[in-house]
Design a protein around this motif. Structure first.
Motif, mmCIF file in Angstrom:
data_model
loop_
_atom_site.group_PDB
_atom_site.id
_atom_site.type_symbol
_atom_site.label_atom_id
_atom_site.label_comp_id
_atom_site.label_asym_id
_atom_site.label_seq_id
_atom_site.Cartn_x
_atom_site.Cartn_y
_atom_site.Cartn_z
ATOM 1 N N LEU A 94 6.120 -10.287 -1.706
ATOM 2 C CA LEU A 94 5.352 -9.287 -0.935
ATOM 3 C C LEU A 94 5.864 -9.322 0.500
ATOM 4 N N PHE A 95 6.010 -8.144 1.124
ATOM 5 C CA PHE A 95 6.521 -8.105 2.498
ATOM 6 C C PHE A 95 5.462 -8.668 3.440
ATOM 7 N N PRO A 96 5.775 -9.779 4.126
ATOM 8 C CA PRO A 96 4.734 -10.483 4.893
ATOM 9 C C PRO A 96 4.199 -9.686 6.086
ATOM 10 N N HIS A 97 5.001 -8.702 6.573
ATOM 11 C CA HIS A 97 4.579 -7.972 7.770
ATOM 12 C C HIS A 97 3.816 -6.702 7.431
ATOM 13 N N MET A 98 3.591 -6.453 6.131
ATOM 14 C CA MET A 98 2.856 -5.239 5.743
ATOM 15 C C MET A 98 1.557 -5.654 5.057
ATOM 16 N N ASN A 99 0.496 -4.848 5.258
ATOM 17 C CA ASN A 99 -0.747 -5.150 4.554
ATOM 18 C C ASN A 99 -0.635 -4.678 3.104
ATOM 19 N N VAL A 100 -1.683 -4.952 2.330
ATOM 20 C CA VAL A 100 -1.655 -4.664 0.898
ATOM 21 C C VAL A 100 -1.349 -3.185 0.642
ATOM 22 N N GLU A 101 -2.020 -2.320 1.391
ATOM 23 C CA GLU A 101 -1.831 -0.884 1.176
ATOM 24 C C GLU A 101 -0.373 -0.473 1.411
ATOM 25 N N LYS A 102 0.196 -0.958 2.511
ATOM 26 C CA LYS A 102 1.587 -0.605 2.843
ATOM 27 C C LYS A 102 2.547 -1.166 1.799
ATOM 28 N N ASN A 103 2.268 -2.397 1.338
ATOM 29 C CA ASN A 103 3.112 -2.992 0.315
ATOM 30 C C ASN A 103 3.129 -2.121 -0.942
ATOM 31 N N ILE A 104 1.934 -1.740 -1.391
ATOM 32 C CA ILE A 104 1.861 -0.977 -2.641
ATOM 33 C C ILE A 104 2.479 0.408 -2.471
ATOM 34 N N ALA A 105 2.291 0.993 -1.273
ATOM 35 C CA ALA A 105 2.780 2.364 -1.057
ATOM 36 C C ALA A 105 4.287 2.412 -0.751
ATOM 37 N N PHE A 106 4.904 1.224 -0.607
ATOM 38 C CA PHE A 106 6.318 1.183 -0.192
ATOM 39 C C PHE A 106 7.218 2.038 -1.086
ATOM 40 N N GLY A 107 6.986 1.985 -2.409
ATOM 41 C CA GLY A 107 7.873 2.695 -3.334
ATOM 42 C C GLY A 107 7.504 4.148 -3.567
ATOM 43 N N GLU A 115 -1.947 11.495 -1.233
ATOM 44 C CA GLU A 115 -1.573 11.069 -2.585
ATOM 45 C C GLU A 115 -1.338 9.563 -2.647
ATOM 46 N N GLN A 116 -0.678 9.052 -1.583
ATOM 47 C CA GLN A 116 -0.416 7.608 -1.545
ATOM 48 C C GLN A 116 -1.720 6.826 -1.567
ATOM 49 N N GLN A 117 -2.672 7.266 -0.722
ATOM 50 C CA GLN A 117 -3.954 6.556 -0.647
ATOM 51 C C GLN A 117 -4.664 6.548 -1.999
ATOM 52 N N ILE A 118 -4.633 7.691 -2.655
ATOM 53 C CA ILE A 118 -5.304 7.788 -3.959
ATOM 54 C C ILE A 118 -4.636 6.845 -4.957
ATOM 55 N N ARG A 119 -3.295 6.860 -4.954
ATOM 56 C CA ARG A 119 -2.547 6.019 -5.896
ATOM 57 C C ARG A 119 -2.818 4.525 -5.638
#
Lengths: 222, 521
Positions: A94-107, A115-119
């Motif tokens: 997991l990218f240490p400098h990003m929070n959970v939301e940013k990590n998941i939305a990375f791809g 759409e990202q938020q919903i996903r």
């Protein structure tokens, strides 16, 4: 019960510095099928996974995913970023400098913010971690990090998910619970997956079908 | 780009190919033996001093709990903000024959007068007080990584604190302390301000005199090449010694293995506080007293120019250095083990071994040669365009301080494990996205820390600035040097104070970053 063939691996051989570890590896997986690959350390099982992901090259082996030739004769035709293959690493990465939301939305950052938020919400609900979007990886337990890594890998809806010793850094009790949860998630999303492990009980419980690498060959069970 | 940064080194080495100048014979016969003698004495004295002071202080603040430890641990970094030549002129001003300390000693105590410039002890002491933080910083980080339980095991086996220090802690911290020591020696070798204020002859003053007094750039380059040889020798050992040593600390535990109670605790506190007083607080106080008296007559509109040219040069040098260092550090993460890339990086960071004077001479000489070739082919000399241009000075700064920025960024790039790259690529990230969203944010602390260290160093830099500065581009450092060289210490205190103030602010930010990064690790 499996109709469409999703993954075909043909004649994959792997060697480390003149030492042949895997020879003539063949595998076919149907859409939504979960396969577990067992073997001792250094048996080449992780290398096989890395080759399917397009991360390492070798001297022979082909990969066809969803009818598309991704690698031919050990060379990759399609780079890792365009294969539609997801991976959950042993130490989660997991990218240490990003929070959970940013990590998941990375791809999935080609999608709109909404759409990202919903996903992200959908995936966190799926892995049973609702409400931790703002937390950072170091604030999570091992099991939670593992499930966030799974959510991140699933976000772009990969055609194939690879799990590289993904449960091995957890203790026995959490490992069994988590393996079951992850299996449920994969079944719900009808995701084709390969788990690499050295724990036979885990392989049996997690997969639809499993194989063991012995003497450079894949021996299939079940 | 790396080749360009390493250019001055090649130029200096090339100077040997030229026919011998008769001036060289004069230098060789009359000056070289005494130069070598005085340089060796200086290096040995400073080396022993900084090693003792740096490691002992580091051990005390990391391993022992004593009154005032917490703030002293950070205060001991502050001397970094004081340029060596500022400390030198403060001590000269106070302890010189006409300085008030000596006047008082003669008149009140009846002691005989002495010449602070004679012999080597005073200059060695000055260097030790100004350079011990290098050893302190490296040794402190190393002591912090030592596990408390290792020391507890030693204690349970019946070892006294002194024995634990010599048998366990010190051997483990030796590579780090050695790395700090070698940096100190390189800095001492490179120094121009302190030695010239003390009238002490070293290679650096000889290079300056060959170029400044005899106008022989060839002899200057040849002397410089000898210095480069010694510097290479030192940098080789530094690389070996450093190994895994880091400038950063990753704090393992805040628990101190030893508690110093009562008189012992206060004695330790007094010792550590004394070092802080001598190396920072007292010089600062003296600067304030002098500056207060002189500010009315010394301060003028000229200072706006001095501050702005210092700021412009520092900022531009920092930005350029950081950009190049980042570009060098990033691919090193992706393609590890590429010999070609390793050599490029080695080349680009060599400048650290080069004293500013050598850098300047190398550049001037190189451009002189290019002009000569140009004229030979019917062209014009380019000297008048390049000599005294900002570009040349910035080039010298970038080349000189590249290694500091690079090692800082590289240290934080080490946390970018291959799995991060792999997982980002599997999630569909392009190379640009990988760099912008994964690599850069992860190395930002290293970039910031490197930038601060480079800024402090550029601001303090004297020899290269002195030789290469464009007309009308005097910096605060030049002003300090010129005033103090004439013994106008009160007036020199004004620009010195401005520099120390800026430097201290930068060092404090650096410490906050360091604290932050050791917490997050």
């Amino acid at each position: 019960m499996f109709i469409n063939v999703m993954l075909v691996v043909r004649n994959l051989s792997i060697q480390y510095q003149n030492n042949q570890v895997l020879q003539g590896f063949e595998l076919e997986l149907a859409q939504g099928e979960i396969f577990a690959l067992l073997g001792d350390s250094g048996s080449g099982k992780s290398s096989a996974l890395h080759f399917i992901a397009g991360l390492d090259e070798t001297h022979s082996g082909s990969v066809i995913l969803d009818g598309e030739l991704l690698s031919d004769n050990g060379q990759h035709q399609t780079p890792p970023e365009s294969r539609g293959v997801g991976m959950v690493f042993q130490d989660y990465a997991l990218f240490p400098h990003m929070n959970v939301e940013k990590n998941i939305a990375f791809g999935i950052d080609h999608q709109s913010k909404r759409e990202q938020q919903i996903r992200v919400k959908e995936l966190l609900f799926l892995v049973d971690l609702t409400g931790i979007e703002r937390k950072y990886p170091h604030q999570l337990s091992g099991g939670e990090q593992q499930r966030v890594a799974l959510a991140r890998a699933l976000a772009p809806a990969p055609k194939l998910l690879l799990l590289d010793e993904s449960f091995s850094s957890l203790d026995q009790k959490h490992r069994e619970t988590l393996a079951k949860q992850v299996r449920d998630v994969l079944k719900k999303t009808n995701t084709t997956a390969i788990l690499v492990t050295h724990d036979k009980a885990e392989a049996v419980a997690f997969s639809d079908r499993y194989g063991i690498i012995k003497n450079q060959k894949l021996q299939e069970k079940k | 780009m790396a080749l360009l940064v390493a250019l001055p080194i090649f130029v200096v080495a090339f100077s040997w190919v030229l026919p011998k100048h008769e001036l060289w014979a004069h230098f060789f016969e009359n000056l070289l033996p005494s130069l070598i003698h005085s340089t060796v004495i200086l290096l040995v004295g400073v080396g022993i001093g900084v090693t003792l002071l740096g490691t002992v202080l580091a051990y005390l603040v990391v391993m022992v709990e004593f009154p005032g430890r917490q703030w002293l641990e950070w205060a001991l970094f502050l001397p970094f903000a004081i340029p060596a030549y500022v400390l030198a002129f403060v001590y000269l001003g106070v302890f010189d024959y006409s300085g008030y300390a000596q006047v008082w000693m003669r008149e009140a105590l009846g002691l005989p007068g002495f010449d602070i410039r004679s012999g080597s002890w005073a200059i060695i002491l000055t260097f030790v007080l100004v350079f011990y933080p290098y050893v302190y910083m490296m040794a402190r980080a190393s002591f912090k990584r030592q596990k408390t339980n290792m020391i507890e095991a030693g204690k349970l086996l019946g070892a006294s604190p002194i024995r634990v220090f010599f048998k366990i802690s010190l051997p483990l911290a030796r590579p780090a302390a050695a790395a700090g020591l070698l940096v100190t020696l390189m800095e001492t070798l490179a120094d121009f301000g302190v030695v010239s204020l003390f009238n002490y002859d070293t290679f650096t003053t000889a290079i300056y005199s060959a170029w400044g007094d005899f106008r022989s750039i060839e002899v200057a380059a040849q002397l410089a090449s000898l210095l480069v040889l010694v510097a290479f020798f030192l940098i080789h050992f530094e690389k070996k010694a450093r190994g895994q040593a880091k400038y950063y600390s990753t704090n393992v535990s805040n628990k101190k293995p030893y508690q110093a109670h009562g008189a012992v605790g206060w004695l330790i506190a007094l010792f550590v506080f004394g070092v802080f007083m001598l190396s920072f607080a007292m010089p600062m106080l003296q600067l304030l007293i002098w500056g207060w008296g002189a500010v009315a007559s010394e301060w003028s509109a000229k200072y706006f120019d001095l501050i702005s040219s210092t700021a412009i040069l520092t900022l531009s040098a920092v930005i350029i250095t950081l950009m190049i260092a980042t570009v060098l550090a990033l691919p090193n993460r992706c393609k590890r083990g590429s010999i070609w890339l390793q050599s490029v990086i080695r080349l680009a960071t060599l400048g650290y071994a080069l004293p500013g004077s050598v850098m300047a001479v190398g550049l001037l000489y190189g451009i002189n040669q290019i002009s000569a070739v140009n004229i030979y082919f019917g062209g014009e000399s380019i000297n008048h365009i390049v000599f005294g241009s900002i570009a040349l000075l910035l080039f010298a700064y970038v080349s000189r301080f590249m290694a500091i920025a690079y090692s800082s960024i590289e240290a934080s790039a080490q946390q970018i494990k291959p799995v991060f790259t792999q997982s980002a690529r599997l999630l569909g990230a392009s190379r640009l996205k990988l760099v912008m969203q994964v690599y850069l944010p992860m190395i930002t602390p290293g970039i910031l820390a490197g930038g601060l260290l480079v800024a402090v160093d550029v601001m303090k830099e004297l020899p290269a600035t002195y030789l290469l500065r464009p007309f009308g581009w005097d910096t605060l450092a030049i002003q300090v040097y010129e005033l103090s060289a004439e013994g106008l210490f009160e007036r020199a205190a004004v620009p010195a104070l401005i520099m120390v103030l800026f430097g201290s602010v930068l060092m404090l930010i650096f410490q906050v970053l360091d604290k932050h990064s050791s917490k997050g690790a």
